[in-house]
Design a protein around this motif. Structure first.
Motif, PDB file in Angstrom:
ATOM      1  N   ILE A 146       0.831  -1.216   0.000  1.00 39.78           N
ATOM      2  CA  ILE A 146       0.000   0.000   0.000  1.00 39.78           C
ATOM      3  C   ILE A 146       0.870   1.274   0.000  1.00 39.78           C
ATOM      4  O   ILE A 146       0.592   2.211  -0.751  1.00 39.78           O
ATOM      5  CB  ILE A 146      -1.008  -0.009   1.175  1.00 39.78           C
ATOM      6  CG1 ILE A 146      -2.071  -1.096   0.969  1.00 39.78           C
ATOM      7  CG2 ILE A 146      -1.666   1.344   1.367  1.00 39.78           C
ATOM      8  CD1 ILE A 146      -3.126  -0.811  -0.090  1.00 39.78           C
ATOM      9  N   PRO A 147       1.963   1.334   0.803  1.00 35.92           N
ATOM     10  CA  PRO A 147       2.761   2.574   0.773  1.00 35.92           C
ATOM     11  C   PRO A 147       3.313   2.888  -0.612  1.00 35.92           C
ATOM     12  O   PRO A 147       3.276   4.042  -1.045  1.00 35.92           O
ATOM     13  CB  PRO A 147       3.892   2.285   1.769  1.00 35.92           C
ATOM     14  CG  PRO A 147       3.324   1.253   2.692  1.00 35.92           C
ATOM     15  CD  PRO A 147       2.429   0.401   1.854  1.00 35.92           C
ATOM     16  N   GLU A 183       0.569   4.054  -2.782  1.00 33.36           N
ATOM     17  CA  GLU A 183       0.231   5.448  -2.445  1.00 33.36           C
ATOM     18  C   GLU A 183       1.161   6.410  -3.171  1.00 33.36           C
ATOM     19  O   GLU A 183       0.717   7.381  -3.778  1.00 33.36           O
ATOM     20  CB  GLU A 183       0.427   5.692  -0.939  1.00 33.36           C
ATOM     21  CG  GLU A 183      -0.627   5.085  -0.062  1.00 33.36           C
ATOM     22  CD  GLU A 183      -1.685   6.103   0.326  1.00 33.36           C
ATOM     23  OE1 GLU A 183      -1.626   7.231  -0.176  1.00 33.36           O
ATOM     24  OE2 GLU A 183      -2.571   5.735   1.112  1.00 33.36           O
ATOM     25  N   GLU A 184       2.454   6.120  -3.083  1.00 33.16           N
ATOM     26  CA  GLU A 184       3.435   7.043  -3.666  1.00 33.16           C
ATOM     27  C   GLU A 184       3.290   7.150  -5.169  1.00 33.16           C
ATOM     28  O   GLU A 184       3.577   8.190  -5.746  1.00 33.16           O
ATOM     29  CB  GLU A 184       4.851   6.537  -3.381  1.00 33.16           C
ATOM     30  CG  GLU A 184       5.326   6.842  -1.994  1.00 33.16           C
ATOM     31  CD  GLU A 184       6.572   6.038  -1.669  1.00 33.16           C
ATOM     32  OE1 GLU A 184       7.206   5.514  -2.601  1.00 33.16           O
ATOM     33  OE2 GLU A 184       6.882   5.927  -0.472  1.00 33.16           O
ATOM     34  N   ILE A 211      -2.686   3.522  -6.030  1.00 36.33           N
ATOM     35  CA  ILE A 211      -3.695   3.282  -4.997  1.00 36.33           C
ATOM     36  C   ILE A 211      -5.094   3.663  -5.483  1.00 36.33           C
ATOM     37  O   ILE A 211      -6.085   3.106  -5.024  1.00 36.33           O
ATOM     38  CB  ILE A 211      -3.340   4.078  -3.707  1.00 36.33           C
ATOM     39  CG1 ILE A 211      -4.194   3.643  -2.524  1.00 36.33           C
ATOM     40  CG2 ILE A 211      -3.467   5.564  -3.914  1.00 36.33           C
ATOM     41  CD1 ILE A 211      -3.880   2.289  -2.018  1.00 36.33           C
ATOM     42  N   SER A 263      -7.708   5.680   0.906  1.00 35.31           N
ATOM     43  CA  SER A 263      -6.400   6.316   1.055  1.00 35.31           C
ATOM     44  C   SER A 263      -6.504   7.822   0.820  1.00 35.31           C
ATOM     45  O   SER A 263      -7.507   8.314   0.293  1.00 35.31           O
ATOM     46  CB  SER A 263      -5.429   5.716   0.055  1.00 35.31           C
ATOM     47  OG  SER A 263      -5.678   6.276  -1.206  1.00 35.31           O
ATOM     48  N   ALA A 264      -5.444   8.521   1.180  1.00 33.97           N
ATOM     49  CA  ALA A 264      -5.419   9.979   1.041  1.00 33.97           C
ATOM     50  C   ALA A 264      -5.684  10.406  -0.403  1.00 33.97           C
ATOM     51  O   ALA A 264      -6.492  11.295  -0.673  1.00 33.97           O
ATOM     52  CB  ALA A 264      -4.075  10.513   1.505  1.00 33.97           C
ATOM     53  N   HIS A 265      -4.995   9.720  -1.322  1.00 36.82           N
ATOM     54  CA  HIS A 265      -5.155  10.010  -2.749  1.00 36.82           C
ATOM     55  C   HIS A 265      -6.618   9.902  -3.193  1.00 36.82           C
ATOM     56  O   HIS A 265      -7.147  10.755  -3.879  1.00 36.82           O
ATOM     57  CB  HIS A 265      -4.392   8.932  -3.538  1.00 36.82           C
ATOM     58  CG  HIS A 265      -3.229   9.458  -4.276  1.00 36.82           C
ATOM     59  ND1 HIS A 265      -1.969   9.478  -3.724  1.00 36.82           N
ATOM     60  CD2 HIS A 265      -3.119   9.959  -5.520  1.00 36.82           C
ATOM     61  CE1 HIS A 265      -1.142   9.960  -4.605  1.00 36.82           C
ATOM     62  NE2 HIS A 265      -1.795  10.272  -5.690  1.00 36.82           N
ATOM     63  N   GLN A 266      -7.209   8.776  -2.789  1.00 36.99           N
ATOM     64  CA  GLN A 266      -8.592   8.488  -3.179  1.00 36.99           C
ATOM     65  C   GLN A 266      -9.540   9.510  -2.584  1.00 36.99           C
ATOM     66  O   GLN A 266     -10.473   9.963  -3.240  1.00 36.99           O
ATOM     67  CB  GLN A 266      -8.988   7.155  -2.557  1.00 36.99           C
ATOM     68  CG  GLN A 266      -9.084   5.985  -3.441  1.00 36.99           C
ATOM     69  CD  GLN A 266      -9.472   4.791  -2.587  1.00 36.99           C
ATOM     70  OE1 GLN A 266      -8.767   4.426  -1.646  1.00 36.99           O
ATOM     71  NE2 GLN A 266     -10.596   4.197  -2.904  1.00 36.99           N
ATOM     72  N   MET A 298      -5.247  12.621   6.918  1.00 38.67           N
ATOM     73  CA  MET A 298      -5.753  13.031   5.604  1.00 38.67           C
ATOM     74  C   MET A 298      -6.545  14.325   5.677  1.00 38.67           C
ATOM     75  O   MET A 298      -6.817  14.953   4.668  1.00 38.67           O
ATOM     76  CB  MET A 298      -6.749  11.998   5.073  1.00 38.67           C
ATOM     77  CG  MET A 298      -6.171  10.712   4.719  1.00 38.67           C
ATOM     78  SD  MET A 298      -7.568   9.755   4.104  1.00 38.67           S
ATOM     79  CE  MET A 298      -6.890   8.161   4.206  1.00 38.67           C
TER      80      MET A 298
END
Ligand code: C2E
Ligand code: MG
Ligand code: MG
Length: 432
Positions: A226-227, A230-231, A235, A268-271, A303
């Motif tokens: 997942i990390p 994310e980067e 994600i 996730s933050a992105h989502q 987030m």
């Protein structure tokens, strides 16, 4: 000492000064700094082929691109000739790789020189303070040799000064590629962990937790991919799949006649920041016919802290759809107590760090109790994660916790196991 007249960027002297200052600060805060030095591949050929004026133009435009890709906390500088440098504070080695990749990518777009599209590439050297050098001069020495290794290897790439870093960076790229493949080949699966009402041991809900079934390496947990996902932004695609699959399964269970339960998915933050989050949720729910009240999104405090008002507006949209909204790992992030009352959430999830040692540590127990009290006061559902033993469950139940998620009841079982266990949560422990 000051600025380079051609590009307007800090020159070598000013950079050295800033690096010295940053090293001083980094030492006090036990932080790391990454330095990148980059040279334009075959610059002499461009310079001689198109003339010095075009060469200067290229350097100037590259300087502009460089300033755009670095963050405000970074320094971009021109060392001399076609050599540029970036200094950036980092919290993990991967951060420096991200900067290097951004710089390389920025260079790959055509430069318009003398009416022509010119393509140029870079060779980038990377070194890290304090591992690779104690001051500017030492770091620079390592950087120049790393950069020349990148050039010898054909350019358009980066190299770390320390060779084991190159291996790590390569592994990361490799992993990114494999994650892409895993998405295309449907290698992800969801495990569902029940959330149990400790008063009657009935399952109240579940959390969908992703696993990667790698045909070669076997099952891989989210902590490993997942990390990186994310980067790299992967994600977003993974999250879209998770939401769709979790909704589909939840509805399928309802259609099979089971008592409906609320299903949580981690966002996730992105989502969460994506513009089409709401559209995607709506599309998912309607495509499988699941009522919004059976879906809950789990987000984390960190987030929400960047732009609180925008985050609240987004949260409100999720709530307007009728979905639940939960703060995951509560108590480990920024503990935004002052904002908590403004967040339109339905649930707080006490992080397992507070549950783990409620028996041994009276302070921890007090915090867990306080979070439960806080949730009650704010009219929120409170879920505890990480309850592993009977003592945890007893403590949480006696202090008024609504739901418990943890190995005591069940490790996240696969689809079939979840429903088999769901009706009698107490027995789950002996089944896993
Ligand atoms: P999380 O959302 O806080 O999920 C709870 C984690 O605690 C899960 O780990 C779960 O297996 C573990 N857990 C549950 N009960 C116990 C217990 O009693 N003891 C211990 N030691 N651990 C327990 P898992 O499945 O490895 O997931 C780790 C994290 O990965 C999750 O933490 C979540 O942040 C992330 N994650 C998992 N699935 C997804 C996903 O689909 N999307 C995104 N963006 N993140 C995910
Ligand atoms: Mg979660
Ligand atoms: Mg959690």
């Amino acid at each position: 000492m000051g600025h380079d007249p051609l590009t307007g960027l800090p020159d070598r002297g000013l950079l050295s000064d800033r690096v010295g200052q940053s090293i001083f600060n980094a030492k006090r805060a036990s932080k790391s700094i990454a330095m990148l030095v980059m040279g334009i591949d075959r610059f002499t050929i461009i310079n001689e082929g198109l003339g010095y004026a075009a060469g200067d133009q290229l350097l100037k435009e590259f300087g502009e691109r460089l300033s755009k890709v670095v963050r405000q906390s970074d320094t971009a500088a021109r060392l001399d000739g076609d050599k540029f440098a970036v200094m950036t504070p980092i919290s993990a080695i991967d951060d420096s790789v991200i900067v290097a990749e951004k710089v390389l990518k920025g260079m790959r777009q055509a430069f318009h020189l003398k009416g022509e599209d010119i393509f140029a590439t870079l060779s980038v050297g990377l070194s890290i303070f304090p591992t690779d050098g104690k001051d500017f001069d030492e770091l620079l020495k390592g950087l120049l040799s790393a950069m020349s290794f990148a050039k010898q290897a054909g350019g358009d790439q980066y190299r770390f000064f320390a060779s084991d870093m190159n291996t790590k960076a390569k592994n990361r790229l490799e992993l990114e590629k494999r994650i892409r493949g895993a998405l295309a080949n449907n290698e992800f699966v969801l495990f569902y962990q029940p959330k149990v009402n400790p008063k009657n041991n009935q399952v109240r809900g579940g959390e969908a937790l992703i696993r990667w079934m790698d045909p070669v390496r076997g099952m891989i947990g989210p902590g490993e991919f997942i990390p990186v996902a994310e980067e790299t932004g992967l994600i977003v695609d993974i999250g879209t799949w998770v939401m769709k699959e979790a909704c589909r399964q939840t509805k399928a269970w309802q259609d099979m006649g089971y008592e409906p339960i609320k299903m949580s998915v981690n966002v996730s933050a992105h989502q969460f920041r994506a513009k089409d989050l709401i559209d995607k949720v709506v599309a998912n729910l309607s495509s499988c016919g699941l009522d919004a009240k059976w879906l809950e999104l789990e987000i984390t405090e960190s987030m929400l802290m960047n732009d609180i008002d925008a985050a609240i507006a987004r949260m409100q949209k999720v709530r307007d759809l009728g979905c639940g909204l939960s703060i995951d790992d509560f108590g480990t992030g920024y503990s935004s107590l002052s904002y908590l009352g403004r967040f339109p959430i339905t649930t707080l999830k006490i992080d397992r760090a507070f549950v783990r040692d409620v028996q041994e540590n009276s302070n921890t127990a007090e915090i867990a109790r306080a979070i439960i009290g806080l949730s009650r006061g704010l009219n929120l559902e409170v879920v505890a994660e990480g309850a592993e033993i009977l003592e945890h469950v007893d403590f949480l139940r006696d202090n008024g916790c609504d739901s418990i998620q943890g190995f005591y009841y069940s490790k996240p079982p696969q689809r079939q196991g979840f429903r088999k266990n769901a009706s009698q949560a107490r027995r789950v422990k002996s089944c896993v």
